[in-house]
Design a protein around this motif. Structure first.
Motif, PDB file in Angstrom:
ATOM      1  N   ARG A  53       0.756  -1.395   0.004  1.00  0.00           N
ATOM      2  CA  ARG A  53      -0.066   0.107  -0.006  1.00  0.00           C
ATOM      3  C   ARG A  53       0.849   1.155  -0.281  1.00  0.00           C
ATOM      4  N   THR A  54       2.132   1.388   0.633  1.00  0.00           N
ATOM      5  CA  THR A  54       3.071   2.277   0.692  1.00  0.00           C
ATOM      6  C   THR A  54       3.399   2.672  -0.715  1.00  0.00           C
ATOM      7  N   VAL A  55       3.682   1.878  -1.674  1.00  0.00           N
ATOM      8  CA  VAL A  55       4.287   1.751  -2.969  1.00  0.00           C
ATOM      9  C   VAL A  55       3.145   2.209  -4.243  1.00  0.00           C
ATOM     10  N   THR A  56       1.666   1.993  -3.781  1.00  0.00           N
ATOM     11  CA  THR A  56       0.665   1.897  -4.717  1.00  0.00           C
ATOM     12  C   THR A  56       0.206   3.234  -5.039  1.00  0.00           C
ATOM     13  N   HIS A  57       0.276   3.754  -6.211  1.00  0.00           N
ATOM     14  CA  HIS A  57      -0.001   4.920  -6.814  1.00  0.00           C
ATOM     15  C   HIS A  57      -1.070   4.882  -8.047  1.00  0.00           C
ATOM     16  N   ASP A  58      -1.723   5.919  -8.185  1.00  0.00           N
ATOM     17  CA  ASP A  58      -2.975   5.915  -9.217  1.00  0.00           C
ATOM     18  C   ASP A  58      -2.348   6.425 -10.331  1.00  0.00           C
ATOM     19  N   ILE A  59      -2.637   5.571 -11.664  1.00  0.00           N
ATOM     20  CA  ILE A  59      -2.076   5.922 -12.879  1.00  0.00           C
ATOM     21  C   ILE A  59      -3.168   6.612 -13.839  1.00  0.00           C
ATOM     22  N   GLY A  60      -4.365   6.994 -13.161  1.00  0.00           N
ATOM     23  CA  GLY A  60      -5.309   7.393 -13.970  1.00  0.00           C
ATOM     24  C   GLY A  60      -6.557   6.566 -14.523  1.00  0.00           C
ATOM     25  N   GLY A  61      -7.845   6.851 -14.657  1.00  0.00           N
ATOM     26  CA  GLY A  61      -8.809   6.065 -15.008  1.00  0.00           C
ATOM     27  C   GLY A  61      -9.119   4.831 -14.146  1.00  0.00           C
ATOM     28  N   GLY A  62      -9.042   5.297 -12.785  1.00  0.00           N
ATOM     29  CA  GLY A  62      -9.546   4.322 -11.781  1.00  0.00           C
ATOM     30  C   GLY A  62      -8.504   3.259 -11.550  1.00  0.00           C
ATOM     31  N   LYS A  63      -7.416   3.317 -12.210  1.00  0.00           N
ATOM     32  CA  LYS A  63      -6.743   2.136 -12.062  1.00  0.00           C
ATOM     33  C   LYS A  63      -5.204   2.434 -11.451  1.00  0.00           C
ATOM     34  N   LYS A  64      -4.718   1.534 -10.533  1.00  0.00           N
ATOM     35  CA  LYS A  64      -3.493   1.673  -9.481  1.00  0.00           C
ATOM     36  C   LYS A  64      -2.479   0.911 -10.202  1.00  0.00           C
ATOM     37  N   GLU A  65      -1.223   1.191  -9.829  1.00  0.00           N
ATOM     38  CA  GLU A  65      -0.091   0.517 -10.140  1.00  0.00           C
ATOM     39  C   GLU A  65       0.894   0.036  -8.904  1.00  0.00           C
ATOM     40  N   VAL A  66       1.334  -1.028  -8.968  1.00  0.00           N
ATOM     41  CA  VAL A  66       2.082  -1.605  -7.647  1.00  0.00           C
ATOM     42  C   VAL A  66       3.290  -2.182  -8.617  1.00  0.00           C
ATOM     43  N   ASP A  67       4.452  -1.239  -8.168  1.00  0.00           N
ATOM     44  CA  ASP A  67       5.635  -1.858  -8.739  1.00  0.00           C
ATOM     45  C   ASP A  67       6.832  -1.817  -7.614  1.00  0.00           C
ATOM     46  N   ILE A  68       6.558  -3.349  -7.028  1.00  0.00           N
ATOM     47  CA  ILE A  68       7.381  -3.411  -5.743  1.00  0.00           C
ATOM     48  C   ILE A  68       8.839  -3.773  -6.043  1.00  0.00           C
ATOM     49  N   LYS A  69       9.058  -4.194  -7.294  1.00  0.00           N
ATOM     50  CA  LYS A  69      10.473  -4.433  -7.943  1.00  0.00           C
ATOM     51  C   LYS A  69      11.206  -3.076  -7.771  1.00  0.00           C
ATOM     52  N   ARG A  70      10.763  -1.878  -8.185  1.00  0.00           N
ATOM     53  CA  ARG A  70      11.643  -0.413  -8.026  1.00  0.00           C
ATOM     54  C   ARG A  70      11.445   0.224  -6.740  1.00  0.00           C
ATOM     55  N   TYR A  71      10.412  -0.093  -6.192  1.00  0.00           N
ATOM     56  CA  TYR A  71      10.139   0.823  -5.101  1.00  0.00           C
ATOM     57  C   TYR A  71      10.081   0.205  -3.668  1.00  0.00           C
ATOM     58  N   ALA A  72       9.926  -1.039  -3.607  1.00  0.00           N
ATOM     59  CA  ALA A  72      10.082  -1.779  -2.340  1.00  0.00           C
ATOM     60  C   ALA A  72      11.309  -2.542  -2.251  1.00  0.00           C
ATOM     61  N   ARG A  73      12.007  -2.415  -1.215  1.00  0.00           N
ATOM     62  CA  ARG A  73      13.477  -3.449  -1.120  1.00  0.00           C
ATOM     63  C   ARG A  73      13.306  -4.020   0.266  1.00  0.00           C
ATOM     64  N   VAL A  74      13.760  -5.101   0.147  1.00  0.00           N
ATOM     65  CA  VAL A  74      13.802  -5.915   1.620  1.00  0.00           C
ATOM     66  C   VAL A  74      15.465  -5.529   1.887  1.00  0.00           C
ATOM     67  N   GLU A  75      15.761  -4.830   3.119  1.00  0.00           N
ATOM     68  CA  GLU A  75      16.911  -4.640   3.572  1.00  0.00           C
ATOM     69  C   GLU A  75      17.306  -5.570   4.910  1.00  0.00           C
ATOM     70  N   LYS A  76      18.413  -6.094   4.989  1.00  0.00           N
ATOM     71  CA  LYS A  76      18.753  -7.017   6.124  1.00  0.00           C
ATOM     72  C   LYS A  76      19.660  -6.540   6.930  1.00  0.00           C
ATOM     73  N   ILE A  77      19.608  -6.330   8.221  1.00  0.00           N
ATOM     74  CA  ILE A  77      20.521  -5.775   9.147  1.00  0.00           C
ATOM     75  C   ILE A  77      20.805  -6.677  10.112  1.00  0.00           C
ATOM     76  N   PRO A  78      22.146  -7.226  10.253  1.00  0.00           N
ATOM     77  CA  PRO A  78      22.379  -8.261  11.372  1.00  0.00           C
ATOM     78  C   PRO A  78      22.006  -7.691  12.732  1.00  0.00           C
ATOM     79  N   GLY A  79      21.606  -8.832  13.693  1.00  0.00           N
ATOM     80  CA  GLY A  79      21.261  -8.312  14.871  1.00  0.00           C
ATOM     81  C   GLY A  79      19.776  -8.433  15.051  1.00  0.00           C
ATOM     82  N   GLY A  80      19.312  -8.042  16.252  1.00  0.00           N
ATOM     83  CA  GLY A  80      17.888  -7.999  16.368  1.00  0.00           C
ATOM     84  C   GLY A  80      16.992  -9.285  16.343  1.00  0.00           C
ATOM     85  N   GLU A  81      15.737  -9.092  16.515  1.00  0.00           N
ATOM     86  CA  GLU A  81      14.718 -10.166  16.305  1.00  0.00           C
ATOM     87  C   GLU A  81      13.926  -9.848  15.030  1.00  0.00           C
TER      88      GLU A  81
END
Length: 269
Positions: A136-164
């Motif tokens: 939902r954070t990377v979802t944006h409207d492209i017009g015409g009532g349609k939404k685009e979700v591009d998780i490859k460009r705008y969502a990344r999984v960053e791993k940090i050592p330590g913690g739970e």
């Protein structure tokens, strides 16, 4: 059940994801390469079902082998598969049900079906919440009532050592995993003034392009002084715009010569 893989570089991978296993395999057979490519496409387009699609494709090839032995041309077999695909799409349209993407309970049910076969299934509720929030954070409207979700460009999984794992969270913004270079640097900056640079923050090295003749000791000191002056001029130009954060994609000089003001300038950040 997790599988342990040893990659060519000596790294160890623990996974039960079909695509993660196949992408570590080096094959030369064209059909095997196509199967691995099929798994990669499934992972990019759907994000789940990589093992299922490989099993299904393998079974389709197994069913086509007896037809080839009967001297049936591959084009005929492919046309039959295309007819089966058209029939399957019609059946899917008939049995499909509408999904309300704003209904959290319904979305959690869909996401948990994918996460249930992964290692993080024991933290299913947390992972479902993180996945839905990230999309939902990377979802944006492209017009015409349609939404685009591009998780490859705008969502990344960053791993940090330590913690739970429970410490995982979604950040609405850009994350830079960098250490501070000076103890006086601020640990928290709100509403920063950011400068983005595509140039290096180093003095230009002459190396093989420059010939220097030195006749006395003062000449060598002058060479070092010129380097310091170049670094100081760059720092003065940056400080003139009063930034809180400086980001550059090139190198940053870490050399501090005696007598230079570079260290005091570095404390500014």
């Amino acid at each position: 059940m997790l599988k342990m893989l040893l990659d060519p570089m000596g790294g160890i991978v623990l996974t039960n994801d079909g695509h993660a296993i196949l992408r570590e395999i080096e094959v030369a057979h064209p059909a095997a390469k196509s199967m691995i490519e099929l798994s990669r496409t499934q992972d990019e387009e759907v994000g789940d079902g990589t093992t299922t699609v490989i099993i299904l494709a393998g079974e389709m090839l197994a069913q086509a082998l007896p037809q080839l032995e009967r001297n049936i041309h591959p084009v005929v077999i492919i046309s039959a598969y295309k007819r089966a695909l058209a029939d399957a799409l019609e059946i899917i349209q008939d049995i499909s049900v509408p999904v309300d993407v704003n209904d959290d309970k319904q979305m959690y049910s869909l996401i948990s079906a994918s996460i249930g076969t992964k290692f993080v299934s024991r933290w299913s509720d947390l992972m479902c919440s993180l996945a839905l929030q990230a999309v939902r954070t990377v979802t944006h409207d492209i017009g015409g009532g349609k939404k685009e979700v591009d998780i490859k460009r705008y969502a990344r999984v960053e791993k940090i050592p330590g913690g739970e794992i429970e410490d995982s969270r979604v950040l609405d913004g850009v994350m830079l995993n960098k250490d501070i270079t000076h103890p006086k640097m601020r640990r928290r900056i709100e509403h920063p003034r950011i400068v983005l640079l595509d140039c290096t923050l180093e003095y230009k090295k002459g190396e093989s392009q420059t010939n220097i003749e030195i006749s006395k000791e003062e000449d060598w000191n002058r060479i070092l002084q010129i380097e310091e002056e170049q670094v100081k001029a760059m720092c003065d130009a940056i400080i003139a715009v009063k930034p809180d954060l400086v980001i550059t994609e090139k190198g940053v000089s870490g050399t501090v010569h005696p007598g230079t003001n570079d260290e005091s300038i570095r404390q500014h950040y």
